[in-house]
Design an enzyme around this catalytic site. Structure first.
Site, PDB file in Angstrom:
ATOM      1  N   GLU A   1       0.839  -1.114  -0.035  1.00  0.00           N
ATOM      2  CA  GLU A   1      -0.008   0.158  -0.049  1.00  0.00           C
ATOM      3  C   GLU A   1       0.933   1.121  -0.081  1.00  0.00           C
ATOM      4  OE1 GLU A   1      -2.951   2.758   3.047  1.00  0.00           O
ATOM      5  OE2 GLU A   1      -2.634   0.294   3.388  1.00  0.00           O
TER       6      GLU A   1
ATOM      7  N   ARG B   1       0.593  10.386   0.056  1.00  0.00           N
ATOM      8  CA  ARG B   1       0.957  11.443   1.163  1.00  0.00           C
ATOM      9  C   ARG B   1       2.184  12.294   0.604  1.00  0.00           C
ATOM     10  NH1 ARG B   1       0.611   7.964   6.649  1.00  0.00           N
ATOM     11  NH2 ARG B   1      -1.398   7.038   6.287  1.00  0.00           N
TER      12      ARG B   1
ATOM     13  N   THR C   1      -4.565   6.151   1.494  1.00  0.00           N
ATOM     14  CA  THR C   1      -5.056   7.562   1.608  1.00  0.00           C
ATOM     15  C   THR C   1      -5.734   8.157   0.441  1.00  0.00           C
ATOM     16  OG1 THR C   1      -2.768   7.726   2.887  1.00  0.00           O
ATOM     17  CG2 THR C   1      -4.374   9.678   2.722  1.00  0.00           C
TER      18      THR C   1
ATOM     19  N   LYS D   1     -11.304  -1.730   6.640  1.00  0.00           N
ATOM     20  CA  LYS D   1     -10.004  -1.338   7.134  1.00  0.00           C
ATOM     21  C   LYS D   1     -10.462  -0.542   8.512  1.00  0.00           C
ATOM     22  CE  LYS D   1      -6.279   2.405   7.134  1.00  0.00           C
ATOM     23  NZ  LYS D   1      -5.911   3.227   6.001  1.00  0.00           N
TER      24      LYS D   1
END
Length: 214
Positions: free
Chosen positions: A49, A53, A76, A136
């Site tokens: 993953e 960011r 994200t 999640k």
């Protein structure tokens, strides 16, 4: 090609069953992408993953997608634009800290399998109602840790979780022992100092240790 929430969750469960840990990666330099992915895959953690960011994140996804054996997704994910950019970069799945109808509508329409985030029973039930049975749990430690996740197993046994956020080698087994935990997400397998120094052997060793947690 559009995807259903049920298909997305089937994909998420398959990914989560691949290894006990999904590395959560924050990568600043695209030059680190391929060797980092190669080390993690060699260590037994093929599902990666890459969080959106950093300015380099999309290029990192593209570079990692070329590594044999790697299964690369984007973390994200916050907006429909993120979904589109992630797909163009080569991401095969998406992870979000939470979920909105607008985000999930876009992901389903564009065909990006999502692992959507939930932190409460109501959020988890709402996602389940839409068809997402794999979710999640974030932020895991701040939301109550393994004890909180365990408390959801009895009333909502249909949901499988990937707890992320504050998960470490010291508490990962507490999560992985739960019946409603499919895997955990963690950043400790790719510490910043090892990435920046190019200690790929050290990262491979951390990945191998992580595979023993499950």
């Amino acid at each position: 090609m559009p995807i259903t929430p049920e298909s997305a969750s089937a994909n998420s469960e398959k990914l989560c069953r691949t290894a006990p840990v999904i590395p959560v990666l924050v990568v600043d330099d695209v030059a680190h992408a391929a060797p980092l992915a190669t080390a993690l895959v060699a260590g037994g953690l093929p599902v990666l993953e890459v969080t959106l960011r950093t300015p380099a994140a999309l290029d990192v996804i593209s570079a990692m997608a070329e590594v044999e054996g790697g299964i690369v997704g984007a973390g994200t994910i916050l907006t429909p634009a993120d979904v589109e950019r992630a797909l163009r970069a080569g991401a095969t799945f998406g992870v979000s800290p939470g979920a909105t109808d607008r985000l999930l509508d876009a992901a389903e329409e564009m065909g990006l399998p999502m692992l959507p985030g939930a932190a409460t029973a109501s959020e988890a039930m709402r996602l389940l109602e839409r068809g997402y049975r794999v979710q999640k749990f974030f932020p895991a430690e701040a939301a109550g840790g393994a004890k909180a996740l365990k408390s959801l197993a009895s009333p909502i046994p249909q949901i499988l979780f990937c707890p992320t956020g504050g998960v470490t080698p010291g508490n990962a087994r507490d999560y992985l022992a739960l019946p409603n935990t499919a895997c955990v997400g963690g950043s400790w397998v790719a510490p910043k100092d090892k990435v920046e120094s190019g200690d790929w052997a050290g990262i491979e060793a951390l990945a191998r240790e992580a595979t023993l947690l499950g």
